[in-house]
Design an enzyme around this catalytic site. Structure first.
Site: not given
Length: 197
Positions: A76-78, A113
């Site tokens: 994930a990436d924020t 994501g």
């Protein structure tokens, strides 16, 4: 279509974020291993915050695929954004102050994501957006917040689950998304692709 993969396939979390580990633990998921993916997180020219969040999540998962081909890989990436302006991880107090001043009294969006690769090689991803409204920050508010180290390593220079909670007037959408991993959507991705917990 739900996969009939057995339960025995391990889950690899492709993230160095302790917050993501804590969020997964909250819903009873303990990754079998944690392997941060080493990728270039620089936004591409004219890349939207939403596209950046998804691309980085996908790239993180793909980077781990070869070494962990018999596993579920979750990455994930924020991304924190004010309009199309991406507010990354502040590198120093001055930059943190700049970001927080930009967010002061305004509504911004947090995009996460999430990407999952199954042991059969299927890859699915999605982006979740949450709208966050900050109160207007006084000089005292800024000084008090910046006196802690909480802003370090945080997109947009704040952590909603920490001292910055007192600045949040409202949110519209997933709270866990703002922390770093949208749990409802992540659970659906895992269960929908055969992972049982």
């Amino acid at each position: 279509m739900t996969s009939s993969l057995p339960v025995s396939f391990p889950l690899i979390l492709g993230s160095a974020s302790p917050r993501r580990r804590e969020l997964l633990a909250q819903i009873g998921i303990v990754p079998d291993d944690i392997v941060p993916a080493d990728i270039d997180e620089t936004p591409q020219k004219s890349e939207s915050p939403r596209k950046l969040a998804e691309r980085l999540a996908v790239e993180k998962a793909v980077a781990l695929k070869t070494a962990h081909s018999d596993c579920y890989i979750l990455a994930a990436d924020t991304v924190v954004a004010l309009g199309n302006r991406i507010l990354g991880k502040a590198e120093n107090t001055a930059e943190a102050r700049k970001y927080l001043t930009l967010l002061s009294g305004r509504r911004h969006k947090v995009y996460s994501g999430v990407s999952l690769i199954t042991p059969t090689g299927t890859q699915v991803s999605r982006v979740v957006a949450t709208s966050v409204l900050f109160k207007r920050l006084s000089d005292t508010d800024l000084a008090a917040y910046l006196s802690h180290d909480e802003w370090q390593g945080k997109a947009g220079a704040y952590a909603i689950q920490g001292h910055a909670a007192r600045f949040i007037k409202s949110i519209n959408g997933s709270y866990s998304n703002v922390v770093g991993l949208p749990l409802f959507e992540t659970t659906n991705m895992l269960q929908g692709n055969g992972y049982v917990f």
